[in-house]
Design an enzyme around this catalytic site. Structure first.
Site, PDB file in Angstrom:
ATOM      1  N   ARG A  47     -51.441 -26.517  -5.940  1.00 45.07           N
ATOM      2  CA  ARG A  47     -52.414 -25.808  -5.080  1.00 45.07           C
ATOM      3  C   ARG A  47     -51.709 -24.582  -4.522  1.00 45.07           C
ATOM      4  NH1 ARG A  47     -53.549 -25.584   0.462  1.00 45.07           N
ATOM      5  NH2 ARG A  47     -55.748 -25.426   1.011  1.00 45.07           N
ATOM      6  N   SER A 116     -63.593 -32.837  -4.020  1.00 48.26           N
ATOM      7  CA  SER A 116     -63.425 -32.953  -2.560  1.00 48.26           C
ATOM      8  C   SER A 116     -64.749 -33.331  -1.914  1.00 48.26           C
ATOM      9  CB  SER A 116     -63.033 -31.618  -1.943  1.00 48.26           C
ATOM     10  OG  SER A 116     -61.891 -31.124  -2.535  1.00 48.26           O
ATOM     11  N   LYS A 145     -54.840 -25.974   5.968  1.00 46.85           N
ATOM     12  CA  LYS A 145     -56.025 -25.396   5.327  1.00 46.85           C
ATOM     13  C   LYS A 145     -56.829 -24.657   6.387  1.00 46.85           C
ATOM     14  CE  LYS A 145     -60.118 -26.976   2.722  1.00 46.85           C
ATOM     15  NZ  LYS A 145     -60.288 -25.819   1.833  1.00 46.85           N
TER      16      LYS A 145
HETATM   17  C1  LIG Z   1     -57.044 -34.673  -3.226  1.00 44.51           C
HETATM   18  C2  LIG Z   1     -57.657 -33.465  -2.623  1.00 44.51           C
HETATM   19  N1  LIG Z   1     -58.709 -33.609  -1.804  1.00 44.51           N
HETATM   20  C3  LIG Z   1     -59.269 -32.516  -1.233  1.00 44.51           C
HETATM   21  C4  LIG Z   1     -58.772 -31.245  -1.501  1.00 44.51           C
HETATM   22  C5  LIG Z   1     -59.413 -30.020  -0.906  1.00 44.51           C
HETATM   23  O1  LIG Z   1     -60.070 -29.258  -1.892  1.00 44.51           O
HETATM   24  P1  LIG Z   1     -60.968 -27.979  -1.465  1.00 44.51           P
HETATM   25  O2  LIG Z   1     -61.994 -28.479  -0.520  1.00 44.51           O
HETATM   26  O3  LIG Z   1     -61.444 -27.312  -2.688  1.00 44.51           O
HETATM   27  O4  LIG Z   1     -59.963 -27.072  -0.708  1.00 44.51           O
HETATM   28  P2  LIG Z   1     -58.648 -26.355  -1.276  1.00 44.51           P
HETATM   29  O5  LIG Z   1     -57.602 -27.392  -1.451  1.00 44.51           O
HETATM   30  O6  LIG Z   1     -58.990 -25.731  -2.590  1.00 44.51           O
HETATM   31  O7  LIG Z   1     -58.310 -25.358  -0.234  1.00 44.51           O
HETATM   32  C6  LIG Z   1     -57.676 -31.151  -2.352  1.00 44.51           C
HETATM   33  N2  LIG Z   1     -57.128 -29.962  -2.661  1.00 44.51           N
HETATM   34  N3  LIG Z   1     -57.135 -32.259  -2.908  1.00 44.51           N
HETATM   35  C1  LIG Z   2     -56.270 -29.206   1.233  1.00 42.60           C
HETATM   36  C2  LIG Z   2     -56.884 -29.956   2.329  1.00 42.60           C
HETATM   37  N1  LIG Z   2     -58.161 -30.410   2.245  1.00 42.60           N
HETATM   38  C3  LIG Z   2     -58.570 -31.060   3.327  1.00 42.60           C
HETATM   39  S1  LIG Z   2     -57.375 -31.118   4.498  1.00 42.60           S
HETATM   40  C4  LIG Z   2     -56.275 -30.269   3.511  1.00 42.60           C
HETATM   41  C5  LIG Z   2     -54.893 -29.914   3.937  1.00 42.60           C
HETATM   42  C6  LIG Z   2     -53.935 -31.063   3.805  1.00 42.60           C
HETATM   43  O1  LIG Z   2     -52.645 -30.652   4.187  1.00 42.60           O
HETATM   44  P1  LIG Z   2     -51.719 -31.505   5.164  1.00 42.60           P
HETATM   45  O2  LIG Z   2     -51.322 -32.744   4.426  1.00 42.60           O
HETATM   46  O3  LIG Z   2     -50.539 -30.609   5.436  1.00 42.60           O
HETATM   47  O4  LIG Z   2     -52.522 -31.767   6.403  1.00 42.60           O
END
Ligand SMILES: Cc1ncc(COP(=O)(O)OP(=O)(O)O)c(N)n1
Ligand SMILES: Cc1ncsc1CCOP(=O)(O)O
Ligand SMILES: [Mg+2]
Length: 219
Positions: A47, A116, A145
């Site tokens: 990511r 997600s 995020k």
């Molecule tokens: C395992 C997992 N779950 C949720 C997310 C979040 O995806 P998304 O809502 O598309 O947000 P971004 O990660 O793209 O900013 C994830 N990456 N992985």
């Molecule tokens: C990508 C994403 N989607 C929902 S919360 C999140 C951020 C997770 O990062 P962290 O484990 O540092 O809280």
């Protein structure tokens, strides 16, 4: 590894690591991926929001290759074009990314798809659309995020535990929260900062494994 092997790994491996150089204390994604694989982590999502397509491609291709060598599952976040280019076996898409049907059509090969979610309606739709697993979050507050939803409500968490496909929890998970989530019935934990932001990644994975073993012994 085939489609079902990756889904099985996502269902059974508790630690789901997510890379992101911004959170990695000056280490590169390649360095972090090597440390994670060396520490026994078998699920890695790429990511990366800050790099050019070419940079992402070259880095993700290498990390995907190392995952194959370790029998680990490599997951590309967001981009079906990058997933195709680096032959990722799994893609993770959000609510604003390409829908599952388009991901499968564009991939033109068997690909595992994670979606997600953070509400019952989104979970129902993901299952209806044929997702292989769902991400559920944010479970706790997170600073990793920007465009993050409200914390998942108890009613949505309860519904997630009835899903026929694996549920990967995400958002603010650390050594304390993982105990709470485990007690609530969740078995899969995606983390960015708690893993890639750890001072010593190998030591941190050891600490997570110890907590998880304590919970297994308790149950
Ligand atoms: C395992 C997992 N779950 C949720 C997310 C979040 O995806 P998304 O809502 O598309 O947000 P971004 O990660 O793209 O900013 C994830 N990456 N992985
Ligand atoms: C990508 C994403 N989607 C929902 S919360 C999140 C951020 C997770 O990062 P962290 O484990 O540092 O809280
Ligand atoms: Mg996304």
């Amino acid at each position: 590894m085939k489609h079902d092997d990756h889904v099985h790994q996502i269902r059974t491996e508790p630690i789901y690591a997510i890379l992101g150089e911004t959170f990695s204390r000056g280490r590169t994604n390649r360095q972090v991926a090597k440390a994670l694989l060396g520490a026994g982590v078998r699920i890695i999502q790429y990511r990366e929001k800050e790099k050019s397509w070419q940079e992402k491609y070259e880095e993700a291709r290498d990390i995907c290759q190392w995952c194959n060598e370790y029998g680990a599952t490599f997951i590309m976040n967001d981009s079906i074009d990058l997933a195709i280019a680096c032959e990722a076996p799994v893609i993770h898409v959000g609510q604003d990314d390409a829908p599952v049907a388009w991901v499968r059509r564009l991939a033109q090969r068997d690909i595992v798809v994670g979606v997600s979610t953070h509400t019952i309606a989104e979970m129902k739709k993901a299952v209806r659309d044929g997702a292989d697993y769902v991400g559920l979050g944010p479970m706790y507050q997170t600073t990793s995020k920007m465009d993050v939803h409200d914390i998942v409500a108890d009613v949505d968490k309860a519904y997630a535990l009835t899903l026929p496909i694996p549920v990967v929890t995400i958002g603010g998970i650390d050594l304390i929260h993982i105990r709470q989530l485990y007690t609530e019935g969740f078995r899969s934990f995606a983390m960015i900062s708690a893993l890639v932001g750890a001072t010593d990644i190998v030591e941190q994975i050891g600490a997570f494994r110890q907590v998880l073993q304590e919970k297994i012994d308790e149950c």
